[in-house]
Design a protein around this motif. Structure first.
Motif, PDB file in Angstrom:
ATOM      1  N   LYS A   1       1.654  -7.313  -5.763  1.00 43.47           N
ATOM      2  CA  LYS A   1       1.571  -7.108  -4.323  1.00 43.47           C
ATOM      3  C   LYS A   1       1.109  -5.690  -4.018  1.00 43.47           C
ATOM      4  O   LYS A   1       1.573  -4.736  -4.646  1.00 43.47           O
ATOM      5  N   TYR A   2       0.232  -5.591  -3.044  1.00 39.16           N
ATOM      6  CA  TYR A   2      -0.266  -4.289  -2.604  1.00 39.16           C
ATOM      7  C   TYR A   2       0.047  -4.154  -1.126  1.00 39.16           C
ATOM      8  O   TYR A   2      -0.458  -4.908  -0.294  1.00 39.16           O
ATOM      9  N   ASN A   3       0.906  -3.182  -0.796  1.00 35.65           N
ATOM     10  CA  ASN A   3       1.347  -2.949   0.573  1.00 35.65           C
ATOM     11  C   ASN A   3       0.741  -1.649   1.081  1.00 35.65           C
ATOM     12  O   ASN A   3       0.820  -0.617   0.403  1.00 35.65           O
ATOM     13  N   VAL A   4       0.129  -1.696   2.267  1.00 35.03           N
ATOM     14  CA  VAL A   4      -0.581  -0.543   2.817  1.00 35.03           C
ATOM     15  C   VAL A   4      -0.111  -0.281   4.238  1.00 35.03           C
ATOM     16  O   VAL A   4       0.057  -1.207   5.038  1.00 35.03           O
ATOM     17  N   GLY A   5       0.097   0.994   4.555  1.00 36.50           N
ATOM     18  CA  GLY A   5       0.408   1.430   5.910  1.00 36.50           C
ATOM     19  C   GLY A   5      -0.505   2.573   6.300  1.00 36.50           C
ATOM     20  O   GLY A   5      -1.439   2.930   5.573  1.00 36.50           O
ATOM     21  N   GLN A   6      -0.221   3.184   7.445  1.00 40.70           N
ATOM     22  CA  GLN A   6      -1.095   4.242   7.941  1.00 40.70           C
ATOM     23  C   GLN A   6      -1.115   5.468   7.026  1.00 40.70           C
ATOM     24  O   GLN A   6      -2.127   6.139   6.915  1.00 40.70           O
ATOM     25  N   ASN A   7       0.022   5.757   6.391  1.00 35.31           N
ATOM     26  CA  ASN A   7       0.069   6.941   5.532  1.00 35.31           C
ATOM     27  C   ASN A   7       0.839   6.686   4.235  1.00 35.31           C
ATOM     28  O   ASN A   7       1.456   7.587   3.684  1.00 35.31           O
ATOM     29  N   PHE A   8       0.824   5.451   3.761  1.00 31.48           N
ATOM     30  CA  PHE A   8       1.487   5.133   2.506  1.00 31.48           C
ATOM     31  C   PHE A   8       0.881   3.876   1.899  1.00 31.48           C
ATOM     32  O   PHE A   8       0.207   3.084   2.569  1.00 31.48           O
ATOM     33  N   SER A   9       1.114   3.690   0.618  1.00 30.60           N
ATOM     34  CA  SER A   9       0.736   2.458  -0.072  1.00 30.60           C
ATOM     35  C   SER A   9       1.714   2.235  -1.216  1.00 30.60           C
ATOM     36  O   SER A   9       2.327   3.180  -1.725  1.00 30.60           O
TER      37      SER A   9
ATOM     38  N   GLY B   1      -0.412  -4.442  12.966  1.00 27.41           N
ATOM     39  CA  GLY B   1      -1.735  -4.445  12.364  1.00 27.41           C
ATOM     40  C   GLY B   1      -2.043  -3.213  11.543  1.00 27.41           C
ATOM     41  O   GLY B   1      -3.084  -3.159  10.879  1.00 27.41           O
ATOM     42  N   GLN B   2      -1.149  -2.213  11.575  1.00 25.90           N
ATOM     43  CA  GLN B   2      -1.364  -0.998  10.794  1.00 25.90           C
ATOM     44  C   GLN B   2      -0.747  -1.102   9.393  1.00 25.90           C
ATOM     45  O   GLN B   2      -1.019  -0.277   8.535  1.00 25.90           O
ATOM     46  N   GLN B   3       0.102  -2.098   9.204  1.00 22.11           N
ATOM     47  CA  GLN B   3       0.676  -2.377   7.885  1.00 22.11           C
ATOM     48  C   GLN B   3       0.304  -3.791   7.476  1.00 22.11           C
ATOM     49  O   GLN B   3       0.217  -4.687   8.318  1.00 22.11           O
ATOM     50  N   TRP B   4       0.121  -4.009   6.202  1.00 17.56           N
ATOM     51  CA  TRP B   4      -0.143  -5.347   5.698  1.00 17.56           C
ATOM     52  C   TRP B   4       0.115  -5.384   4.200  1.00 17.56           C
ATOM     53  O   TRP B   4       0.153  -4.347   3.527  1.00 17.56           O
ATOM     54  N   THR B   5       0.308  -6.578   3.695  1.00 18.44           N
ATOM     55  CA  THR B   5       0.531  -6.791   2.261  1.00 18.44           C
ATOM     56  C   THR B   5      -0.353  -7.931   1.784  1.00 18.44           C
ATOM     57  O   THR B   5      -0.429  -8.980   2.441  1.00 18.44           O
ATOM     58  N   ILE B   6      -1.015  -7.736   0.679  1.00 24.40           N
ATOM     59  CA  ILE B   6      -1.774  -8.800   0.034  1.00 24.40           C
ATOM     60  C   ILE B   6      -1.171  -9.029  -1.343  1.00 24.40           C
ATOM     61  O   ILE B   6      -0.762  -8.080  -2.020  1.00 24.40           O
ATOM     62  N   ALA B   7      -1.052 -10.285  -1.737  1.00 25.17           N
ATOM     63  CA  ALA B   7      -0.403 -10.627  -2.999  1.00 25.17           C
ATOM     64  C   ALA B   7      -1.233 -11.646  -3.767  1.00 25.17           C
ATOM     65  O   ALA B   7      -1.872 -12.530  -3.180  1.00 25.17           O
ATOM     66  N   VAL B   8      -1.204 -11.531  -5.073  1.00 31.11           N
ATOM     67  CA  VAL B   8      -1.854 -12.488  -5.974  1.00 31.11           C
ATOM     68  C   VAL B   8      -0.838 -12.885  -7.034  1.00 31.11           C
ATOM     69  O   VAL B   8      -0.203 -12.024  -7.651  1.00 31.11           O
ATOM     70  N   GLY B   9      -0.653 -14.183  -7.207  1.00 28.38           N
ATOM     71  CA  GLY B   9       0.294 -14.680  -8.190  1.00 28.38           C
ATOM     72  C   GLY B   9      -0.329 -15.699  -9.120  1.00 28.38           C
ATOM     73  O   GLY B   9      -1.301 -16.379  -8.766  1.00 28.38           O
ATOM     74  N   ILE B  10       0.222 -15.791 -10.307  1.00 28.92           N
ATOM     75  CA  ILE B  10      -0.231 -16.766 -11.282  1.00 28.92           C
ATOM     76  C   ILE B  10       0.983 -17.337 -12.005  1.00 28.92           C
ATOM     77  O   ILE B  10       1.984 -16.627 -12.220  1.00 28.92           O
TER      78      ILE B  10
END
Length: 373
Positions: free
Chosen positions: A72-80, A359-368
């Motif tokens: 999982k990759y979580n991104v905000g305005q001033n952090f990840s 909308g300034q934070q979001w998370t994208i995830a990839v699973g297997i």
């Protein structure tokens, strides 16, 4: 700051619905401690829905050992933040499952201990808190299940930065662990439709602390060696509430989720979900200063949080792949009381959504997944 084992959890859904659409004026924010560290709410240790992402799809079957790896990759305005969590499970019977999750985490972002100070860039990474889980399908049709998981404090939670003469603890969002045990109880129910499935879930999470062998705070001989060691903060074997040895407090929390998985397209499962969570109390943060025991209410505490989630499983029968996107929604933090930074009152209010952060934070995830033996 002592907390008891059980706190009330009645009428949360009704309060959440009302609070979601009501607006409250936010007070003028003073130079408060640990305000807006690494993005809105990133300094908080209170309960939250997290990203709400969970695997929805056909999965795999047939093997004794099942492996699932989520990145999982979580991104905000001033952090990840980047998290990779392998989960291994076995099914001794068709209705029971035992598993273990071993997270590896990496955090980068700005740290601003007080609003009148300049932010600095920090990064951490390594092993997080390991958790063990158990689930059992109940009922003749197998539509419902009960689950329990226990998280143990394997991740470091006293990471500090700075010069030898002026070191400061990083906020909880940059730590690799919480310093607490945590028990989560869950109930899940599924209902099949013509081309899909509805999934409902309820959870209760209760953090606690214990040192059954040593019977004392693990920092008594280091950070607190010059502090008089009295009381259950420094000498204890079991605390039925979530105060870690640095003084940070994590309250219990309740959560609910609903999701729909669409199976009308061969080889794919689309899913849409909504999760909601609320802490049953106000989170506290430890002092950022090393060798100073001075907990305070978390000015970034969120009284409620939610997530909108979309997922897509590529339903390969041998090694399925799952991709998901999560968008958080949470209330606007109350901030610290300008007259008393130890007051919990501003954090207890259920405020309207923080639309400035939407909308300034979001998370994208990839699973297997894979099934073996």
């Amino acid at each position: 700051m002592k907390r008891r084992l059980f706190t009330e959890c009645c009428a949360l859904a009704a309060v959440a619905a009302i609070s979601f659409f009501m607006g409250f004026e936010s007070p003028v924010e003073p130079a408060t401690p640990w305000q807006s560290i690494g993005g809105c709410g990133a300094g908080g240790s209170g309960g939250g829905s997290g990203d709400g992402i969970k695997w929805i799809g056909q999965g795999v079957s047939g093997g004794y050992l099942e492996a699932e790896v989520f990145t999982k990759y979580n991104v905000g305005q001033n952090f990840s933040a980047l998290t990779m969590t392998p989960h291994f499970s076995i099914k001794p019977t068709w209705s029971t499952k035992f598993g273990v999750s071993v997270p590896f985490v990496s955090h980068q972002g700005e740290v601003q201990y007080r609003t009148n100070q300049s932010p600095t860039d920090r990064s951490t990474g390594g092993l997080g808190d390991v958790s063990f889980d158990f689930s059992k399908t109940i009922g003749s049709g197998g539509a419902a299940s009960l689950s329990a998981s226990l998280t143990i404090p394997t991740g470091q939670y006293d990471i500090k930065r700075g010069t030898d003469a002026n070191q400061e603890f990083l906020p909880s969002s940059f730590q690799k662990g919480s310093g607490l045990y945590s028990l989560t109880l869950g109930w899940d129910y599924s209902r099949d439709t013509d081309k899909g499935i509805w999934l409902y879930g309820l959870t209760y999470t209760h953090p606690f602390a214990m040192h059954l062998i040593s019977g004392e705070n693990e920092f008594n001989d280091s950070y607190w060696k010059n502090i008089e060691h009295k009381g259950d903060r420094f000498e204890y074997r079991f605390k039925p509430y979530g105060e870690n040895d640095l003084g940070a407090f994590t309250p219990p929390s309740v959560g609910a989720s609903v999701a729909y998985g669409y199976r009308g397209i061969p080889g794919f499962v689309h899913s849409f979900g909504l999760t909601f969570s609320a802490p049953l109390g106000v989170a506290w943060i430890a002092s950022e200063k090393v060798n100073e025991y001075d907990p305070k209410p978390d000015p970034d505490h969120q009284a409620w949080s939610a997530s909108l989630v979309y997922g897509l499983e590529f339903s390969n029968t041998d090694i399925p792949v799952f991709v998901a996107f999560s968008l958080p929604i949470h209330d606007k933090s109350g901030g610290a009381d300008p007259d008393d930074e130890y007051s919990e009152k501003p954090m207890k209010e259920w405020n309207a959504p923080d639309w400035d952060d939407f909308g300034q934070q979001w998370t994208i995830a990839v699973g297997i997944k894979g099934s073996f033996f």
